[in-house]
Design an enzyme around this catalytic site. Structure first.
Site, PDB file in Angstrom:
ATOM      1  CG  ASP A 142      -9.736  19.665 -10.739  1.00  0.00           C
ATOM      2  OD1 ASP A 142      -8.896  19.429 -11.628  1.00  0.00           O
ATOM      3  OD2 ASP A 142     -10.783  19.006 -10.605  1.00  0.00           O
ATOM      4  CE  LYS A 183     -11.646  13.437 -16.547  1.00  0.00           C
ATOM      5  NZ  LYS A 183     -12.781  12.565 -16.759  1.00  0.00           N
ATOM      6  NE  ARG A 220      -2.926   1.031   3.318  1.00  0.00           N
ATOM      7  CZ  ARG A 220      -2.919   0.207   4.371  1.00  0.00           C
ATOM      8  NH1 ARG A 220      -3.222  -1.057   4.232  1.00  0.00           N
ATOM      9  NH2 ARG A 220      -2.601   0.644   5.565  1.00  0.00           N
ATOM     10  CE1 TYR A 241     -16.494  15.880 -13.242  1.00  0.00           C
ATOM     11  CE2 TYR A 241     -15.626  15.203 -11.119  1.00  0.00           C
ATOM     12  CZ  TYR A 241     -16.150  14.882 -12.350  1.00  0.00           C
ATOM     13  OH  TYR A 241     -16.320  13.570 -12.693  1.00  0.00           O
TER      14      TYR A 241
HETATM   15  C1  LIG Z   1     -12.015  18.815 -13.902  1.00  0.00           C
HETATM   16  C2  LIG Z   1     -12.206  17.429 -13.403  1.00  0.00           C
HETATM   17  N1  LIG Z   1     -11.749  17.109 -12.190  1.00  0.00           N
HETATM   18  C3  LIG Z   1     -11.906  15.872 -11.692  1.00  0.00           C
HETATM   19  C4  LIG Z   1     -12.539  14.895 -12.386  1.00  0.00           C
HETATM   20  C5  LIG Z   1     -12.729  13.534 -11.774  1.00  0.00           C
HETATM   21  O1  LIG Z   1     -11.838  12.614 -12.302  1.00  0.00           O
HETATM   22  P1  LIG Z   1     -12.192  11.051 -12.294  1.00  0.00           P
HETATM   23  O2  LIG Z   1     -13.272  10.831 -13.289  1.00  0.00           O
HETATM   24  O3  LIG Z   1     -10.890  10.398 -12.610  1.00  0.00           O
HETATM   25  O4  LIG Z   1     -12.659  10.714 -10.902  1.00  0.00           O
HETATM   26  C6  LIG Z   1     -13.037  15.168 -13.669  1.00  0.00           C
HETATM   27  C7  LIG Z   1     -13.741  14.119 -14.459  1.00  0.00           C
HETATM   28  O5  LIG Z   1     -14.404  14.393 -15.441  1.00  0.00           O
HETATM   29  C8  LIG Z   1     -12.882  16.472 -14.188  1.00  0.00           C
HETATM   30  O6  LIG Z   1     -13.357  16.816 -15.394  1.00  0.00           O
END
Ligand SMILES: Cc1ncc(COP(=O)(O)O)c(C=O)c1O
Length: 397
Positions: free
Chosen positions: A184, A209, A59, A112
């Protein structure tokens, strides 16, 4: 004379330390739960180094993880990176590492949607109060800071509506009040902005992404500066966060082509965006590289490039016409993600319902696209046919 290595070079070399790779170009997959030791002294040494890239227990990670973590930390410009099984887990992991009952959180209104749900559902239940702020608030953030405010969370550009925030100003004011600043940073990826130079303490990537880049792995990263790295690392460990080495292998493989992929996504997306801007049906573009996008001036100042993800708002429309537009595309597919090599399209409604500090006029349809690596001419032909279907529905209304 010291020479600062360019990002393109770092993308290739970062994390490829021979202590982990043993000379293999792509760090191999080390699958492990148990690591065994012959002596008590070896166990004591492993325990002492367990947080610093030593082999201790699965882990805590293996060389596959350590090489990738060090690559992301270096590219983002922080000191250490914690890995999570998704971007959403990286966001919750970072927030839960710095918030406790009775604390107050400042959250950007264009965040988000699942991050908003996390605040309104889970964090509220834990006794953490959230205040949403206008992404364009700038200096006005001062008025929202309370004695118990602990974290300022930013997402720039914002999800779907793409407002670019004045990150350095917001972080400077936050630090005057000793807040932890969490960004983010997924849209910029680790190569199109310098979060730590702008005053960010924790930079998050939904590696799902552009880092992975092939739409086949879920993963998140949170990278911290010197001040907060140990707290983030320890709390992420306490919450049991870990990632499969197979997934990390794929993410590390994706990372090495991030620069060339993003350059092509950017080029294709700008071609499509300019074409869209000339269409009579389009009201305005929500693409950070265009003046019509709120915060375009901060994009020019703080980012070194764009990518394939942007939105556009139509002058008029309804659900039936927007549906006709996005259905029946030859190359664009509908899917709740972005950052892979393929093009995606979404007609998004109900944005007004996920805003509380700002207003959004949902009467004009918003379309979000992710422009992939296909030839832009084919994507434009696809969109052109979509507008023909859209106009046919509108004329029959
Ligand atoms: C800007 C942004 N942050 C976080 C996330 C979350 O990522 P995950 O789908 O890997 O949990 C997304 C997913 O679309 C996103 O567009």
């Amino acid at each position: 004379m010291s020479h600062k290595v360019k990002k393109d070079t770092l993308i290739v070399s970062a994390g490829r330390d021979s202590q982990w790779t043993k000379g293999v170009i792509n760090p191999p997959v080390f699958r492990a739960s148990t690591i065994v030791f012959d002596t008590m002294e070896q166990m004591r040494q492993a325990a002492a180094q367990k947080a610093d890239g030593g082999m201790f227990y699965g882990r805590r990670g293996t060389p596959t993880h350590f090489a990738f973590q060090s690559a992301i930390a270096e590219l983002e410009g922080g000191v250490g990176t914690a890995l999570y099984p998704s971007g959403a887990a990286a966001i919750s992991g970072a927030l839960l590492s710095f918030l406790k009952a009775g604390d107050h959180l400042l959250m950007v209104d264009s965040v988000y949607e699942p991050t908003r749900d996390l605040c309104n559902k889970l964090l509220a239940g834990f006794g953490v109060e959230t205040t949403y702020y206008d992404p364009m608030i700038g200096d006005g953030i001062r008025q929202l800071i309370r004695p118990n405010t602990k974290v300022l969370f930013l997402e720039s550009p914002g999800s779907i509506t793409m407002e670019v925030q004045d990150v350095p100003t917001l972080c400077r004011i936050a630090h005057e009040h000793d807040l932890v600043t969490i960004l983010d940073n997924t849209w910029a990826s680790p190569i199109n902005s310098r979060p730590f130079e702008m005053g960010v303490d924790i930079s998050i990537q939904a590696a799902t992404k552009y880092i992975v880049g092939h739409s086949d792995v879920m993963m998140g990263t949170a990278t911290a500066n010197q001040k907060y790295w140990r707290q983030l690392q320890e709390n992420s460990y306490l919450m049991g966060q870990c990632t499969s080495p197979d997934d990390v292998f794929l993410a590390a493989r994706g990372l090495r082509t991030l620069g060339v992929r993003l350059a092509q996504h950017q080029k294709n997306a700008l071609t499509v965006a300019h074409w869209l801007a000339s269409r009579p049906e389009v009201d305005h573009l929500r693409h950070p590289a265009f003046e019509s996008c709120p915060g375009h001036e901060f994009f020019k100042r703080d980012f070194s490039g764009s990518n394939g993800l942007f939105s556009f708002v139509l002058k008029q429309g309804n659900l039936a016409a927007a549906t006709a537009f996005v259905e029946g595309m030859a190359h664009f597919k509908m899917g709740f993600s972005w950052g892979g090599y393929e093009s995606l399209i979404l007609a998004i409604s109900g944005i007004d319902k996920i805003r509380s500090a700002t207003r959004w006029d949902s009467s004009k349809p918003l379309i979000r696209v992710h422009i992939g690596l296909e030839a832009p001419e084919d994507l434009i032909a696809d969109l052109e046919a979509g507008f023909a279907r859209f106009n046919a529905v509108m004329q029959n209304n």
